[in-house]
Design a protein around this motif. Structure first.
Motif, PDB file in Angstrom:
ATOM      1  N   SER A   7      -8.806  -3.439   3.364  1.00  0.00           N
ATOM      2  CA  SER A   7      -9.378  -4.668   3.921  1.00  0.00           C
ATOM      3  C   SER A   7      -8.431  -5.284   4.953  1.00  0.00           C
ATOM      4  CB  SER A   7      -9.640  -5.680   2.810  1.00  0.00           C
ATOM      5  OG  SER A   7      -8.412  -6.167   2.290  1.00  0.00           O
ATOM      6  N   GLU A   8      -8.924  -6.275   5.656  1.00  0.00           N
ATOM      7  CA  GLU A   8      -8.087  -6.976   6.632  1.00  0.00           C
ATOM      8  C   GLU A   8      -6.878  -7.617   5.963  1.00  0.00           C
ATOM      9  OE1 GLU A   8      -6.889  -8.717  10.344  1.00  0.00           O
ATOM     10  OE2 GLU A   8      -8.203  -7.038   9.820  1.00  0.00           O
ATOM     11  N   SER A   9      -7.088  -8.242   4.799  1.00  0.00           N
ATOM     12  CA  SER A   9      -5.958  -8.870   4.091  1.00  0.00           C
ATOM     13  C   SER A   9      -4.984  -7.817   3.582  1.00  0.00           C
ATOM     14  CB  SER A   9      -6.463  -9.737   2.932  1.00  0.00           C
ATOM     15  OG  SER A   9      -7.143  -8.958   1.967  1.00  0.00           O
ATOM     16  N   ASP A  10      -5.491  -6.637   3.190  1.00  0.00           N
ATOM     17  CA  ASP A  10      -4.617  -5.533   2.771  1.00  0.00           C
ATOM     18  C   ASP A  10      -3.731  -5.096   3.933  1.00  0.00           C
ATOM     19  OD1 ASP A  10      -5.834  -5.492   0.275  1.00  0.00           O
ATOM     20  OD2 ASP A  10      -7.173  -3.826   0.764  1.00  0.00           O
ATOM     21  N   PHE A  11      -4.361  -4.930   5.095  1.00  0.00           N
ATOM     22  CA  PHE A  11      -3.633  -4.502   6.284  1.00  0.00           C
ATOM     23  C   PHE A  11      -2.532  -5.503   6.637  1.00  0.00           C
ATOM     24  CE2 PHE A  11      -3.178  -4.928  10.942  1.00  0.00           C
ATOM     25  CZ  PHE A  11      -2.606  -3.682  11.229  1.00  0.00           C
ATOM     26  N   LEU A  12      -2.858  -6.785   6.640  1.00  0.00           N
ATOM     27  CA  LEU A  12      -1.875  -7.808   6.990  1.00  0.00           C
ATOM     28  C   LEU A  12      -0.736  -7.856   5.982  1.00  0.00           C
ATOM     29  CD1 LEU A  12      -4.276 -10.686   8.105  1.00  0.00           C
ATOM     30  CD2 LEU A  12      -2.941  -9.142   9.568  1.00  0.00           C
ATOM     31  N   ARG A  31      -4.824  -0.287  13.577  1.00  0.00           N
ATOM     32  CA  ARG A  31      -5.471  -0.326  12.270  1.00  0.00           C
ATOM     33  C   ARG A  31      -5.919   1.055  11.785  1.00  0.00           C
ATOM     34  NH1 ARG A  31      -8.129  -4.304   9.291  1.00  0.00           N
ATOM     35  NH2 ARG A  31      -8.663  -2.527   7.969  1.00  0.00           N
ATOM     36  N   TYR A  32      -6.605   1.808  12.654  1.00  0.00           N
ATOM     37  CA  TYR A  32      -7.118   3.112  12.240  1.00  0.00           C
ATOM     38  C   TYR A  32      -5.976   4.033  11.817  1.00  0.00           C
ATOM     39  CZ  TYR A  32      -9.301   7.719  12.369  1.00  0.00           C
ATOM     40  OH  TYR A  32      -9.723   8.980  12.042  1.00  0.00           O
ATOM     41  N   PHE A  33      -4.921   4.071  12.640  1.00  0.00           N
ATOM     42  CA  PHE A  33      -3.734   4.889  12.351  1.00  0.00           C
ATOM     43  C   PHE A  33      -3.122   4.515  11.003  1.00  0.00           C
ATOM     44  CE2 PHE A  33       0.925   5.121  12.538  1.00  0.00           C
ATOM     45  CZ  PHE A  33       1.142   6.453  12.871  1.00  0.00           C
ATOM     46  N   VAL A  34      -2.924   3.208  10.779  1.00  0.00           N
ATOM     47  CA  VAL A  34      -2.297   2.727   9.541  1.00  0.00           C
ATOM     48  C   VAL A  34      -3.205   2.973   8.341  1.00  0.00           C
ATOM     49  CG1 VAL A  34      -1.472   0.676   8.315  1.00  0.00           C
ATOM     50  CG2 VAL A  34      -0.890   1.007  10.728  1.00  0.00           C
ATOM     51  N   ASP A  35      -4.479   2.622   8.465  1.00  0.00           N
ATOM     52  CA  ASP A  35      -5.412   2.790   7.345  1.00  0.00           C
ATOM     53  C   ASP A  35      -5.497   4.243   6.894  1.00  0.00           C
ATOM     54  OD1 ASP A  35      -5.855   0.130   7.730  1.00  0.00           O
ATOM     55  OD2 ASP A  35      -8.021   0.277   8.018  1.00  0.00           O
ATOM     56  N   ARG A  37      -3.334   6.657   7.109  1.00  0.00           N
ATOM     57  CA  ARG A  37      -2.134   7.125   6.409  1.00  0.00           C
ATOM     58  C   ARG A  37      -1.947   6.425   5.063  1.00  0.00           C
ATOM     59  NH1 ARG A  37      -2.442   8.531  11.144  1.00  0.00           N
ATOM     60  NH2 ARG A  37      -1.253  10.238  12.065  1.00  0.00           N
ATOM     61  N   LEU A  38      -2.339   5.174   4.975  1.00  0.00           N
ATOM     62  CA  LEU A  38      -2.304   4.484   3.693  1.00  0.00           C
ATOM     63  C   LEU A  38      -3.242   5.144   2.685  1.00  0.00           C
ATOM     64  CD1 LEU A  38      -2.188   0.651   4.526  1.00  0.00           C
ATOM     65  CD2 LEU A  38      -0.513   1.951   3.188  1.00  0.00           C
ATOM     66  N   GLU A  43      -4.324   8.228  -2.225  1.00  0.00           N
ATOM     67  CA  GLU A  43      -4.946   9.344  -2.925  1.00  0.00           C
ATOM     68  C   GLU A  43      -3.910  10.325  -3.469  1.00  0.00           C
ATOM     69  OE1 GLU A  43      -7.601  10.859   0.041  1.00  0.00           O
ATOM     70  OE2 GLU A  43      -9.183   9.398  -0.436  1.00  0.00           O
ATOM     71  N   ALA A  44      -2.836  10.551  -2.695  1.00  0.00           N
ATOM     72  CA  ALA A  44      -1.802  11.497  -3.133  1.00  0.00           C
ATOM     73  C   ALA A  44      -1.076  11.021  -4.392  1.00  0.00           C
ATOM     74  CB  ALA A  44      -0.801  11.730  -2.008  1.00  0.00           C
ATOM     75  N   THR A  45      -0.939   9.708  -4.545  1.00  0.00           N
ATOM     76  CA  THR A  45      -0.238   9.170  -5.721  1.00  0.00           C
ATOM     77  C   THR A  45      -1.170   8.916  -6.898  1.00  0.00           C
ATOM     78  OG1 THR A  45      -0.515   6.906  -4.857  1.00  0.00           O
ATOM     79  CG2 THR A  45       1.556   8.051  -4.329  1.00  0.00           C
ATOM     80  N   GLY A  46      -2.466   9.153  -6.704  1.00  0.00           N
ATOM     81  CA  GLY A  46      -3.408   8.924  -7.786  1.00  0.00           C
ATOM     82  C   GLY A  46      -3.707   7.458  -8.026  1.00  0.00           C
ATOM     83  N   SER A  47      -3.362   6.615  -7.067  1.00  0.00           N
ATOM     84  CA  SER A  47      -3.653   5.179  -7.196  1.00  0.00           C
ATOM     85  C   SER A  47      -5.152   4.943  -7.047  1.00  0.00           C
ATOM     86  CB  SER A  47      -2.880   4.377  -6.143  1.00  0.00           C
ATOM     87  OG  SER A  47      -1.485   4.576  -6.281  1.00  0.00           O
ATOM     88  N   VAL A  48      -5.655   3.923  -7.722  1.00  0.00           N
ATOM     89  CA  VAL A  48      -7.098   3.676  -7.719  1.00  0.00           C
ATOM     90  C   VAL A  48      -7.517   2.686  -6.636  1.00  0.00           C
ATOM     91  CG1 VAL A  48      -7.349   4.249 -10.149  1.00  0.00           C
ATOM     92  CG2 VAL A  48      -6.853   1.879  -9.497  1.00  0.00           C
ATOM     93  N   SER A  49      -6.543   2.015  -6.028  1.00  0.00           N
ATOM     94  CA  SER A  49      -6.859   1.009  -5.016  1.00  0.00           C
ATOM     95  C   SER A  49      -5.618   0.703  -4.200  1.00  0.00           C
ATOM     96  CB  SER A  49      -7.345  -0.287  -5.673  1.00  0.00           C
ATOM     97  OG  SER A  49      -6.289  -0.859  -6.447  1.00  0.00           O
ATOM     98  N   PHE A  50      -5.820  -0.025  -3.089  1.00  0.00           N
ATOM     99  CA  PHE A  50      -4.663  -0.463  -2.312  1.00  0.00           C
ATOM    100  C   PHE A  50      -3.748  -1.343  -3.157  1.00  0.00           C
ATOM    101  CE2 PHE A  50      -2.589  -3.871   0.053  1.00  0.00           C
ATOM    102  CZ  PHE A  50      -1.791  -3.136   0.921  1.00  0.00           C
TER     103      PHE A  50
END
Length: 280
Positions: A7-12, A31-35, A37-38, A43-50
């Motif tokens: 989300s926008e708040s996640d990005f900031l 934004r596209y570049f950062v999103d 890679r995030l 996904e690589a760490t198995g996290s369920v969300s930002f």
């Protein structure tokens, strides 16, 4: 698995955190570049969300995930003999001036940061061996640093694509490289001439031991910083330089717009910046 959305708040939130850690400031246009890679690391760490991933990133004790993410987030576009005029300036103008005032037997010390996958420091080494007569009289130390550990590993190996060495003269290719399939391996003499180290320029504890340099090559790094980070980096480099030492920036960067600590030197080959007593 649910699609991960930044989300926008996640990005900031991430942008502010990454800026504090590295000095790199991502504009909204990134934004596209950062999103992308995030999401890759989430996904690589198995996290369920930002939110879950961001907690892992901030509180991980060993900092391994931050390093992996930093490796993904840094841009490493380079090739041999990039902005060649500055190497000409080094051998024709800067080094003769430096050696003309050196009063001890201390080596000539050159710092390349960021060094990416090694093309710049290896170009420096070749240039000195080919064009600088003083190489037979002076010891030279080339220290090359980057925040990206993956790039440092590539630099230490010293294996390059045909595209990377496309500007290297044929005589240099046969002298300093050997063909290995589709790649070109740099010779052991050059590999041993360059020391590679991991440095985060935004961390004082990383840069404190970097002193007594005669020349610094910092090309196309400060364009990723904001005004505050650029000024801090300029002060860090000032402390790292010997009096009368020089710093070379990328063609689109200007120390005059960042700091008043340096004197502008307009040599026939290039504009560089010098640490002088009068500029202090």
């Amino acid at each position: 698995m649910n699609e991960i959305v930044i989300s926008e708040s996640d990005f900031l939130k991430f942008r502010e955190y990454f800026y504090r850690k590295t000095g790199i400031n991502f504009e909204a246009t990134k934004r596209y570049f950062v999103d992308k890679r995030l999401v890759e690391r989430i996904e690589a760490t198995g996290s369920v969300s930002f939110r879950h991933y961001f907690s892992l990133l901030r509180f991980e004790a060993d900092g391994k995930e931050l390093q992996l993410l930093t490796n993904l987030m840094t841009v490493n576009e380079t090739y041999f003999l990039r902005e060649k005029y500055q190497f000409d300036c080094l051998v024709n103008s800067m080094l003769p001036e430096i050696t003309g005032i050196k009063r001890d037997n201390a080596p000539i010390r050159i710092w390349c940061i960021p060094c990416s996958s090694g093309e710049e420091p290896y170009t420096l080494a070749m240039y000195l061996m080919e064009y600088w007569a003083g190489i037979d009289k002076w010891d030279v130390e080339i220290i090359s640093s980057d925040i990206d550990t993956g790039m440092l590993r590539k630099a230490q190996i010293g294996r390059y694509s045909a595209r990377s060495i496309q500007n290297v003269p044929a005589a240099w290719k046969s002298k300093y490289f050997r063909r290995e399939g589709d790649e070109h391996q740099i010779c052991d003499e050059l590999r041993s001439a360059v020391e590679f180290t991991r440095v985060n320029i935004a961390k004082a504890e990383d840069t404190r031991g970097y002193r007594n340099f005669d020349v610094i090559f910092c090309r196309n790094l400060l364009i990723y910083f904001d005004d505050v980070s650029r000024k801090e980096a300029a002060e860090t480099f000032y402390e790292a330089l010997n009096l009368n030492g020089f710093i070379c920036l990328g063609h689109s960067e200007s120390m005059s717009r960042i700091s008043s600590l340096y004197r502008v030197r307009k040599f026939p080959e290039a504009i560089v910046y010098q640490k002088t007593a009068e500029a202090q």
